[in-house]
Design a protein around this motif. Structure first.
Motif, PDB file in Angstrom:
ATOM      1  N   TYR A  64      49.430  54.886  71.221  1.00 45.71           N
ATOM      2  CA  TYR A  64      48.171  55.580  70.962  1.00 45.71           C
ATOM      3  C   TYR A  64      47.140  54.584  70.428  1.00 45.71           C
ATOM      4  O   TYR A  64      46.904  54.510  69.208  1.00 45.71           O
ATOM      5  CB  TYR A  64      48.371  56.705  69.943  1.00 45.71           C
ATOM      6  CG  TYR A  64      49.236  57.833  70.426  1.00 45.71           C
ATOM      7  CD1 TYR A  64      48.768  58.721  71.388  1.00 45.71           C
ATOM      8  CD2 TYR A  64      50.519  58.017  69.931  1.00 45.71           C
ATOM      9  CE1 TYR A  64      49.555  59.768  71.838  1.00 45.71           C
ATOM     10  CE2 TYR A  64      51.316  59.059  70.378  1.00 45.71           C
ATOM     11  CZ  TYR A  64      50.835  59.932  71.328  1.00 45.71           C
ATOM     12  OH  TYR A  64      51.623  60.963  71.770  1.00 45.71           O
ATOM     13  N   GLU A 108      44.054  64.219  66.824  1.00 49.12           N
ATOM     14  CA  GLU A 108      44.384  62.920  66.224  1.00 49.12           C
ATOM     15  C   GLU A 108      45.587  63.036  65.294  1.00 49.12           C
ATOM     16  O   GLU A 108      46.447  62.145  65.253  1.00 49.12           O
ATOM     17  CB  GLU A 108      43.164  62.378  65.485  1.00 49.12           C
ATOM     18  CG  GLU A 108      42.037  61.929  66.400  1.00 49.12           C
ATOM     19  CD  GLU A 108      40.723  61.709  65.667  1.00 49.12           C
ATOM     20  OE1 GLU A 108      39.824  61.078  66.251  1.00 49.12           O
ATOM     21  OE2 GLU A 108      40.588  62.178  64.503  1.00 49.12           O
ATOM     22  N   GLU A 118      44.170  54.864  70.366  1.00 51.36           N
ATOM     23  CA  GLU A 118      43.110  55.620  69.698  1.00 51.36           C
ATOM     24  C   GLU A 118      43.254  55.588  68.174  1.00 51.36           C
ATOM     25  O   GLU A 118      42.280  55.783  67.442  1.00 51.36           O
ATOM     26  CB  GLU A 118      43.122  57.078  70.160  1.00 51.36           C
ATOM     27  CG  GLU A 118      42.817  57.285  71.637  1.00 51.36           C
ATOM     28  CD  GLU A 118      44.060  57.227  72.517  1.00 51.36           C
ATOM     29  OE1 GLU A 118      43.953  57.632  73.678  1.00 51.36           O
ATOM     30  OE2 GLU A 118      45.114  56.779  72.035  1.00 51.36           O
ATOM     31  N   LEU A 119      44.483  55.347  67.681  1.00 49.37           N
ATOM     32  CA  LEU A 119      44.716  55.325  66.235  1.00 49.37           C
ATOM     33  C   LEU A 119      44.264  54.020  65.590  1.00 49.37           C
ATOM     34  O   LEU A 119      44.063  53.983  64.370  1.00 49.37           O
ATOM     35  CB  LEU A 119      46.209  55.549  65.942  1.00 49.37           C
ATOM     36  CG  LEU A 119      46.781  56.920  66.306  1.00 49.37           C
ATOM     37  CD1 LEU A 119      48.277  56.957  66.019  1.00 49.37           C
ATOM     38  CD2 LEU A 119      46.067  58.034  65.545  1.00 49.37           C
ATOM     39  N   VAL A 143      45.671  62.371  77.225  1.00 55.36           N
ATOM     40  CA  VAL A 143      46.536  61.998  76.101  1.00 55.36           C
ATOM     41  C   VAL A 143      47.785  62.880  76.085  1.00 55.36           C
ATOM     42  O   VAL A 143      48.887  62.417  75.778  1.00 55.36           O
ATOM     43  CB  VAL A 143      45.779  62.102  74.768  1.00 55.36           C
ATOM     44  CG1 VAL A 143      46.677  61.712  73.601  1.00 55.36           C
ATOM     45  CG2 VAL A 143      44.543  61.210  74.781  1.00 55.36           C
TER      46      VAL A 143
END
Length: 236
Positions: free
Chosen positions: A115, A133, A117-118, A163
């Motif tokens: 991920y 999230e 995105e983290l 995702v």
């Protein structure tokens, strides 16, 4: 092949019985979906496997051993990782601290690879993240744990479709017994990572279908409803 099983499991919440003698098995390695609408018993079955709710009858068997009397933390020591649908992260801690608490020897790099995105959120407190999230963080902690059984309630809740697809790919590829609870069978989830996906559909606290995901989809199509038990236009 080892399995995680419920055998004639019964669970009561006060005077109400939520599971009525449920028997089901989840193979390892492999992905198993506990399917059903709200109130079907799917979450209760998952929590019973994890030890988060006690049985009033029946048994939980893991790798041939009766673990019914083992508390959730004792099952965790034996390699069972449970990710509930709520409060699955430590909201007062940063994203980085949450990942570090997973205790992986490899550090947090595998979670960020799963991920990315983290990455920009590492210094944020987990409680300030969006719902999607937080689910990414919760699942990534499970990925880092190296557990032999991973139990996740609604793993893709709040995630963007791309995702969500990635998440199921990650879970299906784990060399573990992976059991998820979902309202609808995710689209395209018939066979992942070369493995058969097992489905147990629950309705009103009882199992109404057990078999391969492809069989469930075909059965639902013949009945004129979507693979999650709803109309063909239902999401997921």
């Amino acid at each position: 092949m080892s399995t995680l099983e419920l055998r004639a499991a019964r669970v009561r919440y006060g005077p109400l019985e939520a599971l009525h003698g449920v028997s089901l098995a989840a193979p390892a390695p492999g992905l198993t979906v506990l399917l059903g609408r709200n109130g079907s018993g799917r979450t209760t079955a998952l929590r019973a496997l994890a030890g988060a709710v006690p049985l009033s009858g029946g048994a939980v068997v893991w790798e041939g051993v009766d673990v019914t009397r083992l508390a959730a933390h004792e099952r965790a020591r034996r390699g069972v990782c449970f990710v509930p649908d709520r409060r699955a992260v430590f909201g007062s801690l940063t994203v980085r601290a949450n990942l570090e608490l997973a205790g992986a020897d490899t550090g947090i790099a595998p979670a960020l690879a799963a991920y990315p995105e983290l990455g920009p959120l590492l210094a944020r407190r987990a409680g300030t993240l969006s719902g999607g999230e937080q689910r990414m963080l919760a699942v990534s902690r499970a990925l880092l744990a190296g557990a032999r059984a991973v139990l996740v309630d609604e793993p893709v809740q709040g995630m963007a479709p791309e995702v969500a697809r990635r998440t199921y790919g990650l879970l299906a590829a784990l060399p573990a017994c992976v059991v998820v609870a979902e309202q609808h069978l995710p689209s395209g989830l018939r066979r992942r990572a070369g493995r058969t996906v097992v489905v147990h559909e629950l309705r009103r606290g009882a199992v109404v279908f057990s078999g391969e995901a492809a069989e469930h989809v075909n059965r639902a199509d013949r009945a004129g409803r979507g693979p999650g038990g709803g109309p063909l236009t239902s999401p997921g």
